[in-house]
Design a protein around this motif. Sequence first.
Motif, short mmCIF file in Angstrom:
data_model
loop_
_atom_site.label_atom_id
_atom_site.label_comp_id
_atom_site.label_asym_id
_atom_site.label_seq_id
_atom_site.Cartn_x
_atom_site.Cartn_y
_atom_site.Cartn_z
N ARG A 24 0.86 -1.18 0.00
CA ARG A 24 0.00 0.00 0.00
C ARG A 24 0.90 1.23 0.00
O ARG A 24 1.51 1.56 1.00
CB ARG A 24 -0.92 -0.01 1.21
CG ARG A 24 -1.89 -1.17 1.19
CD ARG A 24 -2.71 -1.20 2.43
NE ARG A 24 -1.81 -1.12 3.59
CZ ARG A 24 -2.21 -1.09 4.84
NH1 ARG A 24 -3.48 -1.14 5.12
NH2 ARG A 24 -1.36 -1.02 5.83
N ASP A 26 1.44 5.19 -0.27
CA ASP A 26 0.71 6.38 0.10
C ASP A 26 0.98 7.53 -0.87
O ASP A 26 0.07 8.19 -1.34
CB ASP A 26 1.12 6.75 1.53
CG ASP A 26 0.26 7.83 2.12
OD1 ASP A 26 -0.91 7.93 1.75
OD2 ASP A 26 0.78 8.58 2.97
N THR A 38 6.39 6.41 -0.18
CA THR A 38 6.00 6.01 1.17
C THR A 38 5.14 4.76 1.06
O THR A 38 4.19 4.70 0.27
CB THR A 38 5.23 7.12 1.91
OG1 THR A 38 4.09 7.48 1.17
CG2 THR A 38 6.11 8.34 2.13
N LEU A 40 3.16 1.68 3.34
CA LEU A 40 2.65 1.31 4.66
C LEU A 40 3.04 -0.13 5.00
O LEU A 40 2.81 -1.04 4.20
CB LEU A 40 1.12 1.45 4.70
CG LEU A 40 0.63 2.89 4.61
CD1 LEU A 40 -0.85 2.92 4.33
CD2 LEU A 40 0.95 3.63 5.90
N GLU A 42 2.81 -3.78 7.01
CA GLU A 42 1.74 -4.65 7.50
C GLU A 42 1.86 -4.78 9.02
O GLU A 42 2.89 -4.45 9.60
CB GLU A 42 1.86 -6.03 6.86
CG GLU A 42 1.69 -6.04 5.36
CD GLU A 42 0.26 -5.87 4.93
OE1 GLU A 42 -0.64 -6.37 5.63
OE2 GLU A 42 0.04 -5.25 3.87
N GLN A 74 6.07 1.11 12.71
CA GLN A 74 4.74 1.17 13.29
C GLN A 74 3.74 1.01 12.16
O GLN A 74 3.91 1.60 11.09
CB GLN A 74 4.52 2.50 14.02
CG GLN A 74 5.43 2.68 15.20
CD GLN A 74 5.27 4.04 15.85
OE1 GLN A 74 4.42 4.83 15.45
NE2 GLN A 74 6.08 4.32 16.85
N ARG A 75 2.70 0.24 12.40
CA ARG A 75 1.75 -0.08 11.35
C ARG A 75 1.11 1.16 10.73
O ARG A 75 0.85 1.20 9.53
CB ARG A 75 0.67 -1.01 11.89
CG ARG A 75 -0.26 -1.48 10.82
CD ARG A 75 -1.23 -2.49 11.33
NE ARG A 75 -2.04 -2.95 10.22
CZ ARG A 75 -3.19 -3.52 10.36
NH1 ARG A 75 -3.68 -3.73 11.56
NH2 ARG A 75 -3.87 -3.93 9.32
N ASP A 76 0.88 2.19 11.50
CA ASP A 76 0.17 3.37 10.99
C ASP A 76 1.12 4.45 10.45
O ASP A 76 0.68 5.51 10.05
CB ASP A 76 -0.73 3.96 12.07
CG ASP A 76 0.04 4.37 13.32
OD1 ASP A 76 1.17 3.88 13.51
OD2 ASP A 76 -0.49 5.17 14.10
N ARG A 77 2.43 4.18 10.43
CA ARG A 77 3.40 5.15 9.93
C ARG A 77 4.13 4.57 8.71
O ARG A 77 4.78 3.54 8.80
CB ARG A 77 4.40 5.54 11.01
CG ARG A 77 5.29 6.71 10.57
CD ARG A 77 6.28 7.12 11.62
NE ARG A 77 7.31 6.09 11.72
CZ ARG A 77 7.90 5.75 12.85
NH1 ARG A 77 7.57 6.31 13.97
NH2 ARG A 77 8.82 4.82 12.86
N ALA A 78 4.01 5.26 7.59
CA ALA A 78 4.62 4.78 6.35
C ALA A 78 6.13 4.87 6.41
O ALA A 78 6.70 5.74 7.05
CB ALA A 78 4.09 5.61 5.18
#
Length: 182
Positions: A24, A26, A38, A40, A42, A74-78
């Motif tokens: 994914r 960004d 960037t 993401l 997993e 971290q999962r939420d940081r690309a």
Amino acid sequence: MLLLLMVLSSTASLRAEEAERPARMDRAYWYQGQIVVTVLPEANEGYIQFARRVLANPERQAEVALFNRNKAIQRDRALHVPLLLLKLPLRGAALRMLYSEDELTERGWSHHVTDPLENLIALTEAYTGTKARYRELAQYNRLKNPDALRLGTEIVVPLHWIPEALGFGPRSIREPLVLEKD
């Protein structure tokens, strides 16, 4: 012995799954003379697993870690990844994301310079996989000063120079389906 075979088998299938999961992305942008994407991560993915899934050469995972200042994933940081490290299909998708107006023409893949940071060497390497054709591409496009690209300049990359896995060739571009009445 049987347990060892089961562990090795499950490890191999996990690696195959890592390679098949789509990345994914960004955004893509120019930074210090190169294109950066960037991506993401997993859930529960470290740099090694990320590299197996995203990089053309997973052994270069340390470069991605260094490029991201060795911060924990971290999962939420690309993660920021230099374009040239990506697997070819991901590189092609990132180039399409960055240059959505580029298109296939009779002469080849047409790109218009849209960012003042773009340079012919980096573009040549992004589209062909090597800097070696830099001067040849300048001649092909009749550029008077290939070291200073102006905004709006059209750069056409011959299709036979572009790796097929990038997805820019005529086989990867399909005409819209048209239904006709009998």
